[in-house]
Design an enzyme around this catalytic site. Structure first.
Site, PDB file in Angstrom:
ATOM      1  N   GLY A  46       0.819  -1.201   0.000  1.00 31.97           N
ATOM      2  CA  GLY A  46       0.000   0.000   0.000  1.00 31.97           C
ATOM      3  C   GLY A  46       0.852   1.250   0.000  1.00 31.97           C
ATOM      4  N   GLN A  51       3.037   9.854   1.578  1.00 38.00           N
ATOM      5  CA  GLN A  51       4.308   9.159   1.380  1.00 38.00           C
ATOM      6  C   GLN A  51       5.019   9.592   0.102  1.00 38.00           C
ATOM      7  OE1 GLN A  51       2.438   5.104   2.283  1.00 38.00           O
ATOM      8  NE2 GLN A  51       4.568   4.855   2.920  1.00 38.00           N
ATOM      9  N   CYS A  88       6.960  -0.630   6.482  1.00 38.70           N
ATOM     10  CA  CYS A  88       6.458   0.536   5.761  1.00 38.70           C
ATOM     11  C   CYS A  88       7.515   1.005   4.763  1.00 38.70           C
ATOM     12  CB  CYS A  88       6.137   1.644   6.759  1.00 38.70           C
ATOM     13  SG  CYS A  88       5.492   3.150   6.038  1.00 38.70           S
ATOM     14  N   LEU A  89       7.062   1.376   3.566  1.00 38.54           N
ATOM     15  CA  LEU A  89       7.983   1.875   2.553  1.00 38.54           C
ATOM     16  C   LEU A  89       8.693   3.152   3.013  1.00 38.54           C
ATOM     17  CD1 LEU A  89       5.866   1.348  -0.701  1.00 38.54           C
ATOM     18  CD2 LEU A  89       7.765  -0.057   0.137  1.00 38.54           C
ATOM     19  N   HIS A 130      -3.535   0.681   7.889  1.00 38.90           N
ATOM     20  CA  HIS A 130      -2.180   1.250   7.830  1.00 38.90           C
ATOM     21  C   HIS A 130      -2.153   2.489   6.942  1.00 38.90           C
ATOM     22  CE1 HIS A 130       2.359   0.674   7.656  1.00 38.90           C
ATOM     23  NE2 HIS A 130       2.144   1.496   6.636  1.00 38.90           N
ATOM     24  N   GLU A 131      -2.739   2.383   5.748  1.00 39.44           N
ATOM     25  CA  GLU A 131      -2.704   3.514   4.807  1.00 39.44           C
ATOM     26  C   GLU A 131      -3.599   4.667   5.264  1.00 39.44           C
ATOM     27  OE1 GLU A 131      -0.274   3.496   2.839  1.00 39.44           O
ATOM     28  OE2 GLU A 131       0.117   1.364   3.083  1.00 39.44           O
ATOM     29  N   HIS A 134      -1.806   6.721   7.693  1.00 36.46           N
ATOM     30  CA  HIS A 134      -0.887   7.675   7.043  1.00 36.46           C
ATOM     31  C   HIS A 134      -1.591   8.997   6.734  1.00 36.46           C
ATOM     32  CE1 HIS A 134       3.027   5.908   6.338  1.00 36.46           C
ATOM     33  NE2 HIS A 134       2.500   4.788   5.891  1.00 36.46           N
TER      34      HIS A 134
END
Length: 152
Positions: A46, A51, A88-89, A130-131, A134
């Site tokens: 995701g 991000q 996480c990216l 999670h997203e 963000h």
């Protein structure tokens, strides 16, 4: 489509709350397409707009069932609890155990501006939570159960 740079931990934009999208226009379509390409290039599950440096309530997710492009997503229902390892990216090399709902319902707009409801369980529920976190300036490291077990 174009690749976007994924912002890393320490970048202040990751802690800011994203703004609601008022109109799904060409800029939002380009953002969604770029986020999709970036997600696949980074081999992620995701990606949220902050991000890639954009404070808009936009996320993309693919848990292996095809891409989901969601605008203004919000969790309307959750049930159960599940603990699993997350990464996480934006925080490469770190992971930790996070408790999330086992099942969620999310209301959002699709690319056409139509209201949709996504029901997710297990990995999809985790990715949605999670997203969406963000979009509110919350990172998974804020929710790690065992603080001493963050790996970097």
């Amino acid at each position: 489509m174009a690749l976007r740079t994924v912002r890393k931990y320490g970048d202040s934009i990751l802690r800011k709350k994203s703004r609601k999208v008022e109109e799904i226009n060409e800029r939002i379509h380009v953002l969604l397409d770029d986020m999709e390409e970036t997600l696949y290039e980074e081999d992620g599950v995701g990606l949220a707009a902050p991000q890639v440096g954009v404070l808009k309530r936009v996320i993309v997710i693919d848990v292996g069932e095809g891409i989901l492009k969601l605008v203004n997503p919000e969790i309307t229902y959750s049930e159960g609890k599940a603990v699993d390892i997350e990464g996480c990216l934006s925080i490469p090399g770190s992971e930790g155990e996070v408790e999330r709902p086992k099942k969620v319902k999310v209301k959002a707009l699709n690319e056409k501006g139509e209201e949709i409801v996504i029901e997710g369980e297990d990995l999809l529920a985790r990715a949605l939570c999670h997203e969406i976190d963000h979009l509110n300036g919350i990172l998974f490291i804020d929710k790690i159960i065992k603080k001493g077990e963050v790996t970097k």
